[in-house]
Design a protein around this motif. Structure first.
Motif, PDB file in Angstrom:
ATOM      1  N   PHE A  85      45.410 -88.868 -46.896  1.00  7.49           N
ATOM      2  CA  PHE A  85      44.462 -88.033 -48.057  1.00  7.49           C
ATOM      3  C   PHE A  85      45.262 -86.730 -48.324  1.00  7.49           C
ATOM      4  N   CYS A  86      45.654 -86.536 -49.470  1.00  9.44           N
ATOM      5  CA  CYS A  86      46.258 -85.132 -50.003  1.00  9.44           C
ATOM      6  C   CYS A  86      45.322 -84.317 -50.789  1.00  9.44           C
ATOM      7  N   ASN A  87      45.198 -83.106 -50.408  1.00  9.06           N
ATOM      8  CA  ASN A  87      44.329 -82.215 -50.926  1.00  9.06           C
ATOM      9  C   ASN A  87      45.083 -81.677 -52.380  1.00  9.06           C
ATOM     10  N   GLN A  88      44.255 -80.838 -53.031  1.00  8.70           N
ATOM     11  CA  GLN A  88      44.948 -80.603 -54.343  1.00  8.70           C
ATOM     12  C   GLN A  88      46.477 -79.723 -54.189  1.00  8.70           C
ATOM     13  N   ALA A  89      46.528 -78.984 -53.275  1.00 11.94           N
ATOM     14  CA  ALA A  89      47.824 -78.271 -53.141  1.00 11.94           C
ATOM     15  C   ALA A  89      48.940 -79.297 -52.450  1.00 11.94           C
ATOM     16  N   GLY A  90      48.435 -80.657 -52.267  1.00 10.54           N
ATOM     17  CA  GLY A  90      49.599 -81.731 -52.126  1.00 10.54           C
ATOM     18  C   GLY A  90      49.778 -81.879 -50.799  1.00 10.54           C
ATOM     19  N   TYR A  91      49.202 -81.069 -49.675  1.00  9.09           N
ATOM     20  CA  TYR A  91      49.382 -81.377 -48.225  1.00  9.09           C
ATOM     21  C   TYR A  91      48.324 -82.391 -47.792  1.00  9.09           C
ATOM     22  N   VAL A  92      48.860 -82.883 -46.632  1.00  2.74           N
ATOM     23  CA  VAL A  92      47.920 -83.872 -45.851  1.00  2.74           C
ATOM     24  C   VAL A  92      46.628 -83.444 -45.434  1.00  2.74           C
ATOM     25  N   SER A  93      45.644 -83.809 -45.788  1.00  2.00           N
ATOM     26  CA  SER A  93      44.299 -83.367 -45.004  1.00  2.00           C
ATOM     27  C   SER A  93      43.581 -84.009 -44.016  1.00  2.00           C
ATOM     28  N   LYS A  94      43.690 -85.327 -44.292  1.00  2.00           N
ATOM     29  CA  LYS A  94      43.453 -86.228 -43.298  1.00  2.00           C
ATOM     30  C   LYS A  94      43.837 -87.665 -43.378  1.00  2.00           C
ATOM     31  N   ILE A  95      44.063 -88.414 -42.226  1.00  2.00           N
ATOM     32  CA  ILE A  95      44.650 -89.801 -42.278  1.00  2.00           C
ATOM     33  C   ILE A  95      43.809 -90.679 -41.669  1.00  2.00           C
ATOM     34  N   THR A  96      43.850 -91.934 -42.343  1.00  2.00           N
ATOM     35  CA  THR A  96      43.071 -92.936 -41.828  1.00  2.00           C
ATOM     36  C   THR A  96      43.901 -94.166 -41.478  1.00  2.00           C
ATOM     37  N   ILE A  97      43.674 -94.985 -40.619  1.00  2.00           N
ATOM     38  CA  ILE A  97      44.577 -96.130 -40.264  1.00  2.00           C
ATOM     39  C   ILE A  97      43.434 -97.334 -39.988  1.00  2.00           C
TER      40      ILE A  97
END
Length: 174
Positions: A85-97
Motif C-alpha cells: 500500500f503506497c501513500n500519495q508520495a509513492g512510498y510503501v506505507s503498509k504491507i499485507t500478506i
C-alpha cells in the motif's frame, strides 16, 4: 485491604505516565522506497535463500475506492498474495500478506515474503529475531521492534480473516 485501595489511583497514574508516549505514536510509512524499488530490495535478499527465490515485478492495481489514500501494488506467489500500500508520495506505507488457512505451502511462502519484506525495510539480525519471536507472536498475535536503520518501530501482526491468514506490517514513529 485498605492500602490496596489507596495505592490503586497511584498505580493507575503511574501506568498512564509510562504509557502516554506510546499512545501518542503516529503511524508512518514502512519504507522510504516506492513499490518497485522495494521489490528490487526484496529480490536482493531473496538471492541468498536456498532454494533461490525470485519475486516478480508488482502489478499496479490502483485504488480500491476513489477516496482511498493508497495505491495498491500486488505480487502473487503460490497460494500467497503480497500487497504493498503506497501513500500519495509513492512510498510503501503498509504491507499485507494473505494466504489460505489450510495450505502449508502458502504459509511457508507468506512467512518467506514477510521475512524478505522485513529485511528490505532494513531490520538487523537481532531486530529480526525479536520481531519473529514465535512465543511472542503466538501469545499476542503481534510483535514489534525498533528498527534502527529505518528509524521507526516495525509492527508485525497476524490474524485470521474468514478462511485466510493475514500478516500485516506497519510502522510507527515511536
Amino acid at each position: 485491604m485498605r492500602k490496596i485501595h489507596m495505592l490503586t489511583p497511584l498505580i493507575l497514574a503511574l501506568c498512564m505516565f509510562i504509557m502516554m508516549p506510546l499512545a501518542s505514536a503516529k503511524m508512518v510509512q514502512v519504507s522510504d522506497l516506492g513499490a518497485y524499488r522495494f521489490v528490487e530490495r526484496m529480490n536482493f535478499f531473496a538471492k541468498s535463500l536456498d532454494p533461490h527465490v525470485s519475486i516478480a515485478e508488482p502489478l499496479h492495481v490502483g485504488r480500491t475506492r476513489p477516496d482511498s489514500p493508497y495505491d495498491i501494488y500486488a505480487i502473487g506467489q503460490k497460494y500467497t498474495v503480497l500487497s504493498l500500500f503506497c501513500n500519495q508520495a509513492g512510498y510503501v506505507s503498509k504491507i499485507t500478506i494473505q494466504t489460505p488457512l489450510n495450505t502449508n505451502k502458502g504459509w511457508n511462502n507468506s512467512i518467506r515474503l514477510c521475512a524478505l519484506a522485513v529485511a528490505a525495510i532494513g531490520a538487523s539480525q537481532s531486530e529480526f529475531k525479536v520481531l519473529f519471536n514465535k512465543k511472542r507472536l503466538a501469545s499476542r498475535h503481534s510483535s514489534d521492534v525498533w528498527c534502527a536503520a529505518a528509524n521507526r518501530r516495525i509492527v508485525l501482526q497476524t490474524y485470521p480473516l474468514k478462511r485466510t491468514v493475514v500478516l500485516r506490517i506497519t510502522a510507527y514513529d515511536q
